[in-house]
Design a protein around this motif. Structure first.
Motif, PDB file in Angstrom:
ATOM      1  N   SER A  46       0.819  -1.196   0.000  1.00 21.83           N
ATOM      2  CA  SER A  46       0.000   0.000   0.000  1.00 21.83           C
ATOM      3  C   SER A  46       0.858   1.254   0.000  1.00 21.83           C
ATOM      4  CB  SER A  46      -0.916   0.005   1.224  1.00 21.83           C
ATOM      5  OG  SER A  46      -1.770   1.118   1.196  1.00 21.83           O
ATOM      6  N   GLU A  47       0.386   2.231  -0.744  1.00 20.05           N
ATOM      7  CA  GLU A  47       1.035   3.541  -0.754  1.00 20.05           C
ATOM      8  C   GLU A  47      -0.031   4.572  -0.398  1.00 20.05           C
ATOM      9  OE1 GLU A  47       3.671   6.331  -3.725  1.00 20.05           O
ATOM     10  OE2 GLU A  47       3.448   4.197  -4.156  1.00 20.05           O
ATOM     11  N   PRO A  48       0.111   5.236   0.753  1.00 18.50           N
ATOM     12  CA  PRO A  48      -0.903   6.195   1.185  1.00 18.50           C
ATOM     13  C   PRO A  48      -1.241   7.215   0.096  1.00 18.50           C
ATOM     14  CG  PRO A  48       0.685   5.846   2.931  1.00 18.50           C
ATOM     15  CD  PRO A  48       1.216   5.143   1.701  1.00 18.50           C
ATOM     16  N   GLY A  49      -2.534   7.380  -0.123  1.00 15.62           N
ATOM     17  CA  GLY A  49      -3.010   8.330  -1.117  1.00 15.62           C
ATOM     18  C   GLY A  49      -3.030   7.802  -2.535  1.00 15.62           C
ATOM     19  N   LYS A  50      -2.438   6.625  -2.749  1.00 18.36           N
ATOM     20  CA  LYS A  50      -2.391   6.065  -4.107  1.00 18.36           C
ATOM     21  C   LYS A  50      -3.181   4.778  -4.239  1.00 18.36           C
ATOM     22  CE  LYS A  50       1.504   8.388  -5.853  1.00 18.36           C
ATOM     23  NZ  LYS A  50       2.417   8.414  -6.944  1.00 18.36           N
ATOM     24  N   GLY A  51      -3.292   3.993  -3.188  1.00 17.34           N
ATOM     25  CA  GLY A  51      -4.051   2.755  -3.259  1.00 17.34           C
ATOM     26  C   GLY A  51      -3.308   1.574  -2.667  1.00 17.34           C
ATOM     27  N   SER A  52      -3.992   0.441  -2.686  1.00 17.23           N
ATOM     28  CA  SER A  52      -3.445  -0.774  -2.097  1.00 17.23           C
ATOM     29  C   SER A  52      -3.599  -1.927  -3.069  1.00 17.23           C
ATOM     30  CB  SER A  52      -4.182  -1.119  -0.802  1.00 17.23           C
ATOM     31  OG  SER A  52      -4.081  -0.050   0.109  1.00 17.23           O
ATOM     32  N   HIS A  53      -2.688  -2.883  -2.984  1.00 23.00           N
ATOM     33  CA  HIS A  53      -2.722  -4.070  -3.829  1.00 23.00           C
ATOM     34  C   HIS A  53      -2.665  -5.288  -2.910  1.00 23.00           C
ATOM     35  CE1 HIS A  53      -0.854  -7.244  -6.332  1.00 23.00           C
ATOM     36  NE2 HIS A  53      -1.703  -6.774  -7.204  1.00 23.00           N
ATOM     37  N   PHE A  54      -3.633  -6.177  -3.055  1.00 21.28           N
ATOM     38  CA  PHE A  54      -3.683  -7.399  -2.275  1.00 21.28           C
ATOM     39  C   PHE A  54      -3.467  -8.577  -3.212  1.00 21.28           C
ATOM     40  CE2 PHE A  54      -5.968  -4.339   0.197  1.00 21.28           C
ATOM     41  CZ  PHE A  54      -5.720  -4.680   1.515  1.00 21.28           C
ATOM     42  N   ALA A  55      -2.703  -9.563  -2.759  1.00 25.24           N
ATOM     43  CA  ALA A  55      -2.456 -10.767  -3.557  1.00 25.24           C
ATOM     44  C   ALA A  55      -2.728 -11.994  -2.696  1.00 25.24           C
ATOM     45  CB  ALA A  55      -1.016 -10.790  -4.057  1.00 25.24           C
ATOM     46  N   LEU A  56      -3.568 -12.880  -3.214  1.00 30.70           N
ATOM     47  CA  LEU A  56      -3.857 -14.154  -2.565  1.00 30.70           C
ATOM     48  C   LEU A  56      -2.862 -15.172  -3.100  1.00 30.70           C
ATOM     49  CD1 LEU A  56      -5.678 -16.086  -0.922  1.00 30.70           C
ATOM     50  CD2 LEU A  56      -7.055 -16.340  -2.980  1.00 30.70           C
ATOM     51  N   VAL A  57      -2.104 -15.793  -2.210  1.00 29.96           N
ATOM     52  CA  VAL A  57      -1.083 -16.755  -2.604  1.00 29.96           C
ATOM     53  C   VAL A  57      -1.452 -18.109  -1.996  1.00 29.96           C
ATOM     54  CG1 VAL A  57       1.376 -17.315  -2.527  1.00 29.96           C
ATOM     55  CG2 VAL A  57       0.641 -14.924  -2.619  1.00 29.96           C
ATOM     56  N   VAL A  58      -1.705 -19.104  -2.847  1.00 31.50           N
ATOM     57  CA  VAL A  58      -2.005 -20.465  -2.383  1.00 31.50           C
ATOM     58  C   VAL A  58      -1.156 -21.446  -3.184  1.00 31.50           C
ATOM     59  CG1 VAL A  58      -4.327 -20.040  -1.514  1.00 31.50           C
ATOM     60  CG2 VAL A  58      -4.019 -20.595  -3.905  1.00 31.50           C
ATOM     61  N   PRO A  59      -0.700 -22.508  -2.541  1.00 27.58           N
ATOM     62  CA  PRO A  59       0.121 -23.484  -3.257  1.00 27.58           C
ATOM     63  C   PRO A  59      -0.737 -24.344  -4.180  1.00 27.58           C
ATOM     64  CG  PRO A  59      -0.239 -24.208  -1.009  1.00 27.58           C
ATOM     65  CD  PRO A  59      -0.844 -22.832  -1.132  1.00 27.58           C
TER      66      PRO A  59
END
Length: 72
Positions: A46-59
């Motif tokens: 996440s970068e304040p004021g710019k947005g967030s990126h979430f990634a789901l990682v599963v084997p």
């Protein structure tokens, strides 16, 4: 998201600091539980004021049998 929000983002009933955000605060908490139940995790950048990126990682399953695939 602020550093403070990032420290608590996966806690139940946590919502963002913005007053106009809606929700129960359970989505990321539940998602984390599902990921961990499958041997994975969730990453966040996440970068304040710019947005967030979430990634789901599963084997990948080593010996997965796909029951929907036609048999030869």
């Amino acid at each position: 998201m602020s550093d403070e929000d990032l420290r608590h983002v996966f806690e139940p009933y946590r919502t963002g600091q913005k007053h106009n955000e809606r929700g129960t605060g359970l989505g990321l908490y539940i998602s984390k539980g599902i990921a961990e139940a499958h041997g994975g995790h969730i990453e966040v950048d996440s970068e304040p004021g710019k947005g967030s990126h979430f990634a789901l990682v599963v084997p990948l399953a080593a010996n997965r049998q796909d029951t929907n695939r036609p048999r030869p």
